[in-house]
Design a protein around this motif. Structure first.
Motif, PDB file in Angstrom:
ATOM      1  N   GLY A  41       0.851  -1.187   0.000  1.00 21.39           N
ATOM      2  CA  GLY A  41       0.000   0.000   0.000  1.00 21.39           C
ATOM      3  C   GLY A  41       0.883   1.231   0.000  1.00 21.39           C
ATOM      4  N   SER A  42       0.604   2.153  -0.906  1.00 22.85           N
ATOM      5  CA  SER A  42       1.440   3.343  -0.997  1.00 22.85           C
ATOM      6  C   SER A  42       0.569   4.592  -1.055  1.00 22.85           C
ATOM      7  CB  SER A  42       2.333   3.271  -2.243  1.00 22.85           C
ATOM      8  OG  SER A  42       3.265   4.334  -2.266  1.00 22.85           O
ATOM      9  N   ASP A  43       1.036   5.636  -0.393  1.00 25.75           N
ATOM     10  CA  ASP A  43       0.278   6.887  -0.359  1.00 25.75           C
ATOM     11  C   ASP A  43       1.247   8.021  -0.051  1.00 25.75           C
ATOM     12  OD1 ASP A  43      -3.022   7.379   0.021  1.00 25.75           O
ATOM     13  OD2 ASP A  43      -1.732   9.027   0.664  1.00 25.75           O
ATOM     14  N   LYS A  44       0.888   9.212  -0.507  1.00 26.03           N
ATOM     15  CA  LYS A  44       1.720  10.382  -0.219  1.00 26.03           C
ATOM     16  C   LYS A  44       1.519  10.878   1.203  1.00 26.03           C
ATOM     17  CE  LYS A  44       3.117  14.731  -2.418  1.00 26.03           C
ATOM     18  NZ  LYS A  44       2.811  15.685  -3.518  1.00 26.03           N
ATOM     19  N   SER A  45       0.361  10.554   1.790  1.00 25.86           N
ATOM     20  CA  SER A  45       0.021  11.012   3.136  1.00 25.86           C
ATOM     21  C   SER A  45       0.491  10.021   4.196  1.00 25.86           C
ATOM     22  CB  SER A  45      -1.487  11.211   3.256  1.00 25.86           C
ATOM     23  OG  SER A  45      -1.884  11.324   4.605  1.00 25.86           O
ATOM     24  N   PHE A  46       1.317  10.491   5.121  1.00 22.02           N
ATOM     25  CA  PHE A  46       1.784   9.640   6.207  1.00 22.02           C
ATOM     26  C   PHE A  46       0.625   9.227   7.102  1.00 22.02           C
ATOM     27  CE2 PHE A  46       3.720   9.139  10.491  1.00 22.02           C
ATOM     28  CZ  PHE A  46       4.521   8.038  10.212  1.00 22.02           C
ATOM     29  N   GLN A  47      -0.329  10.130   7.325  1.00 22.30           N
ATOM     30  CA  GLN A  47      -1.484   9.809   8.154  1.00 22.30           C
ATOM     31  C   GLN A  47      -2.299   8.679   7.536  1.00 22.30           C
ATOM     32  OE1 GLN A  47      -2.250  10.873  11.208  1.00 22.30           O
ATOM     33  NE2 GLN A  47      -3.998   9.474  11.181  1.00 22.30           N
ATOM     34  N   ASN A  48      -2.449   8.707   6.227  1.00 23.66           N
ATOM     35  CA  ASN A  48      -3.163   7.618   5.558  1.00 23.66           C
ATOM     36  C   ASN A  48      -2.450   6.287   5.747  1.00 23.66           C
ATOM     37  OD1 ASN A  48      -5.215   9.234   4.625  1.00 23.66           O
ATOM     38  ND2 ASN A  48      -4.407   9.431   2.555  1.00 23.66           N
ATOM     39  N   LEU A  49      -1.138   6.297   5.695  1.00 19.97           N
ATOM     40  CA  LEU A  49      -0.377   5.059   5.889  1.00 19.97           C
ATOM     41  C   LEU A  49      -0.555   4.527   7.309  1.00 19.97           C
ATOM     42  CD1 LEU A  49       2.912   5.957   3.984  1.00 19.97           C
ATOM     43  CD2 LEU A  49       1.060   4.471   3.205  1.00 19.97           C
ATOM     44  N   LEU A  50      -0.615   5.424   8.287  1.00 19.76           N
ATOM     45  CA  LEU A  50      -0.857   4.988   9.661  1.00 19.76           C
ATOM     46  C   LEU A  50      -2.231   4.346   9.796  1.00 19.76           C
ATOM     47  CD1 LEU A  50       0.566   7.990  11.750  1.00 19.76           C
ATOM     48  CD2 LEU A  50       1.623   5.746  11.379  1.00 19.76           C
ATOM     49  N   GLU A  51      -3.233   4.938   9.147  1.00 18.59           N
ATOM     50  CA  GLU A  51      -4.583   4.382   9.215  1.00 18.59           C
ATOM     51  C   GLU A  51      -4.672   3.051   8.484  1.00 18.59           C
ATOM     52  OE1 GLU A  51      -7.213   7.411   7.844  1.00 18.59           O
ATOM     53  OE2 GLU A  51      -6.731   8.779   9.490  1.00 18.59           O
ATOM     54  N   THR A  52      -3.941   2.938   7.378  1.00 13.09           N
ATOM     55  CA  THR A  52      -3.905   1.659   6.662  1.00 13.09           C
ATOM     56  C   THR A  52      -3.258   0.577   7.521  1.00 13.09           C
ATOM     57  OG1 THR A  52      -3.807   2.723   4.495  1.00 13.09           O
ATOM     58  CG2 THR A  52      -2.996   0.480   4.625  1.00 13.09           C
ATOM     59  N   ARG A  53      -2.179   0.920   8.186  1.00 13.00           N
ATOM     60  CA  ARG A  53      -1.521  -0.060   9.058  1.00 13.00           C
ATOM     61  C   ARG A  53      -2.463  -0.546  10.151  1.00 13.00           C
ATOM     62  NH1 ARG A  53       3.738   1.697  12.439  1.00 13.00           N
ATOM     63  NH2 ARG A  53       2.130   2.938  13.502  1.00 13.00           N
ATOM     64  N   GLU A  54      -3.225   0.377  10.732  1.00 16.03           N
ATOM     65  CA  GLU A  54      -4.163  -0.007  11.776  1.00 16.03           C
ATOM     66  C   GLU A  54      -5.263  -0.910  11.222  1.00 16.03           C
ATOM     67  OE1 GLU A  54      -5.955  -0.676  15.223  1.00 16.03           O
ATOM     68  OE2 GLU A  54      -3.999   0.290  14.957  1.00 16.03           O
ATOM     69  N   LYS A  55      -5.720  -0.616  10.020  1.00 15.93           N
ATOM     70  CA  LYS A  55      -6.760  -1.449   9.408  1.00 15.93           C
ATOM     71  C   LYS A  55      -6.235  -2.855   9.148  1.00 15.93           C
ATOM     72  CE  LYS A  55      -9.942   0.311   7.113  1.00 15.93           C
ATOM     73  NZ  LYS A  55     -10.804   1.078   6.168  1.00 15.93           N
ATOM     74  N   LEU A  56      -5.005  -2.963   8.665  1.00 15.44           N
ATOM     75  CA  LEU A  56      -4.426  -4.282   8.429  1.00 15.44           C
ATOM     76  C   LEU A  56      -4.258  -5.051   9.738  1.00 15.44           C
ATOM     77  CD1 LEU A  56      -1.717  -3.436   5.744  1.00 15.44           C
ATOM     78  CD2 LEU A  56      -3.910  -4.578   5.386  1.00 15.44           C
ATOM     79  N   GLU A  57      -3.871  -4.367  10.799  1.00 13.49           N
ATOM     80  CA  GLU A  57      -3.745  -5.017  12.105  1.00 13.49           C
ATOM     81  C   GLU A  57      -5.098  -5.514  12.595  1.00 13.49           C
ATOM     82  OE1 GLU A  57      -1.043  -5.844  13.767  1.00 13.49           O
ATOM     83  OE2 GLU A  57       0.160  -5.029  12.111  1.00 13.49           O
ATOM     84  N   THR A  58      -6.134  -4.727  12.353  1.00 11.64           N
ATOM     85  CA  THR A  58      -7.481  -5.153  12.734  1.00 11.64           C
ATOM     86  C   THR A  58      -7.876  -6.417  11.994  1.00 11.64           C
ATOM     87  OG1 THR A  58      -8.163  -2.886  13.209  1.00 11.64           O
ATOM     88  CG2 THR A  58      -9.921  -4.484  12.788  1.00 11.64           C
ATOM     89  N   HIS A  59      -7.578  -6.483  10.710  1.00  7.89           N
ATOM     90  CA  HIS A  59      -7.911  -7.672   9.926  1.00  7.89           C
ATOM     91  C   HIS A  59      -7.120  -8.882  10.403  1.00  7.89           C
ATOM     92  CE1 HIS A  59     -10.508  -6.357   6.469  1.00  7.89           C
ATOM     93  NE2 HIS A  59     -10.251  -5.203   7.061  1.00  7.89           N
ATOM     94  N   LYS A  60      -5.901  -8.671  10.854  1.00  9.98           N
ATOM     95  CA  LYS A  60      -5.122  -9.786  11.404  1.00  9.98           C
ATOM     96  C   LYS A  60      -5.766 -10.303  12.687  1.00  9.98           C
ATOM     97  CE  LYS A  60      -0.624  -8.377   9.511  1.00  9.98           C
ATOM     98  NZ  LYS A  60       0.734  -7.858   9.824  1.00  9.98           N
ATOM     99  N   ARG A  61      -6.212  -9.396  13.538  1.00 15.64           N
ATOM    100  CA  ARG A  61      -6.856  -9.813  14.800  1.00 15.64           C
ATOM    101  C   ARG A  61      -8.160 -10.555  14.528  1.00 15.64           C
ATOM    102  NH1 ARG A  61      -4.987  -4.564  16.430  1.00 15.64           N
ATOM    103  NH2 ARG A  61      -7.037  -3.646  15.973  1.00 15.64           N
ATOM    104  N   MET A  62      -8.816 -10.234  13.423  1.00 12.20           N
ATOM    105  CA  MET A  62     -10.074 -10.887  13.075  1.00 12.20           C
ATOM    106  C   MET A  62      -9.858 -12.128  12.210  1.00 12.20           C
ATOM    107  SD  MET A  62     -12.234  -7.416  12.152  1.00 12.20           S
ATOM    108  CE  MET A  62     -13.708  -8.325  11.667  1.00 12.20           C
ATOM    109  N   ASN A  63      -8.596 -12.515  12.021  1.00  8.62           N
ATOM    110  CA  ASN A  63      -8.236 -13.687  11.214  1.00  8.62           C
ATOM    111  C   ASN A  63      -8.733 -13.578   9.767  1.00  8.62           C
ATOM    112  OD1 ASN A  63      -6.934 -15.117  13.359  1.00  8.62           O
ATOM    113  ND2 ASN A  63      -8.953 -15.690  14.161  1.00  8.62           N
ATOM    114  N   GLU A  64      -8.739 -12.349   9.245  1.00  8.12           N
ATOM    115  CA  GLU A  64      -9.134 -12.117   7.857  1.00  8.12           C
ATOM    116  C   GLU A  64      -7.940 -11.771   6.978  1.00  8.12           C
ATOM    117  OE1 GLU A  64     -12.080  -9.083   8.009  1.00  8.12           O
ATOM    118  OE2 GLU A  64     -13.622 -10.374   8.902  1.00  8.12           O
ATOM    119  N   PHE A  65      -6.752 -11.905   7.516  1.00  2.00           N
ATOM    120  CA  PHE A  65      -5.522 -11.560   6.790  1.00  2.00           C
ATOM    121  C   PHE A  65      -4.859 -12.865   6.359  1.00  2.00           C
ATOM    122  CE2 PHE A  65      -1.056 -10.630   6.311  1.00  2.00           C
ATOM    123  CZ  PHE A  65      -1.013  -9.350   5.793  1.00  2.00           C
TER     124      PHE A  65
END
Length: 237
Positions: A41-65
């Protein structure tokens, strides 16, 4: 809310997938549910990258990754830091309408894609977007800076000039178009509109519950009122 149809991007285990302009991570999170893929995942916004990382972590906790790997990178779409022909799929959803030098950006998207592989691009649909611009002078800046409205033929020709052949088109999110029209009428920056609040609650309910009747209505309206135009291309050999 997924705009690119996962059924139209055939990803196999080991494939490298780029979500350029990943935003809050909605598409990369969906793609990472596929077993064995390698996602970036790539983006010019650092804040967007932080939110993407959190979303991916959530999917890992839900066993959807189920991806083999997922990485994030800060980059400018007009000058990508990736090797030529390294990705098996490139996704670019709701990005091109925000930037200048869009033709240069498209050339970069095609450059990093392997020959014979799929590039999926979405932008706001012409008619819903045009109505938003007519209804409100605030809209373009309120939408994080929309600087142009695309016609399908113009965007298709630009991407084909860059070396990718158009193979499929669909429209999405027609139920979202009235939400933006209402916001434009009452004021894009208003936070106290009861009508906007109620329609937003309806959209969230529809996203969570996915009733059959709203899906049918959306499919019927999408070709005319779809908030997003979605195009799929295959890079020339």
């Amino acid at each position: 809310m997924i705009t690119i149809n996962p059924e139209h991007i055939n990803c196999a285990p080991g494939d490298r997938i780029l979500d350029m302009g990943c935003g809050e991570g909605r598409h990369i999170a969906a793609v990472c549910s596929r077993k064995g893929v390698k996602c970036t995942g790539s983006d010019k916004s650092f804040q967007n990258l932080l939110e993407t990382r959190e979303k991916l972590e959530t999917h890992k906790r839900m066993n959807e990754f189920r991806a083999e790997a997922a990485g994030l990178a800060g980059s400018d779409i007009r000058d990508l830091p990736f090797q030529t022909e390294i990705f098996d799929t490139v996704i670019c959803s709701e990005v091109l309408e925000h930037i200048d030098q869009d033709e240069k950006a498209v050339k970069e998207l095609v450059r990093v894609l392997k020959p014979g592989k799929i590039l999926a691009v979405s932008v706001p649909g012409f008619l819903p977007e045009r109505l938003c611009w007519l209804l409100s002078k605030e809209y373009s800046s309120a939408s994080q800076g929309h600087i142009r409205i695309y016609r399908k033929d113009r965007l298709t020709e630009m991407i084909e000039r860059a070396g990718a052949r158009h193979v499929k088109t669909h429209y999405a999110h027609s139920l979202h178009s009235p939400f933006w029209w209402i916001k434009c009428i009452v004021g894009c920056n208003r936070k106290d509109s009861r009508l906007v609040e109620l329609y937003h609650k309806f959209l969230v309910w529809d996203l969570m519950k996915k009733p059959r009747w709203t899906g049918t209505i959306e499919r019927i309206l999408n070709p005319v009122l779809g908030k997003s135009l979605v195009l799929y291309f295959i890079k020339d050999a």
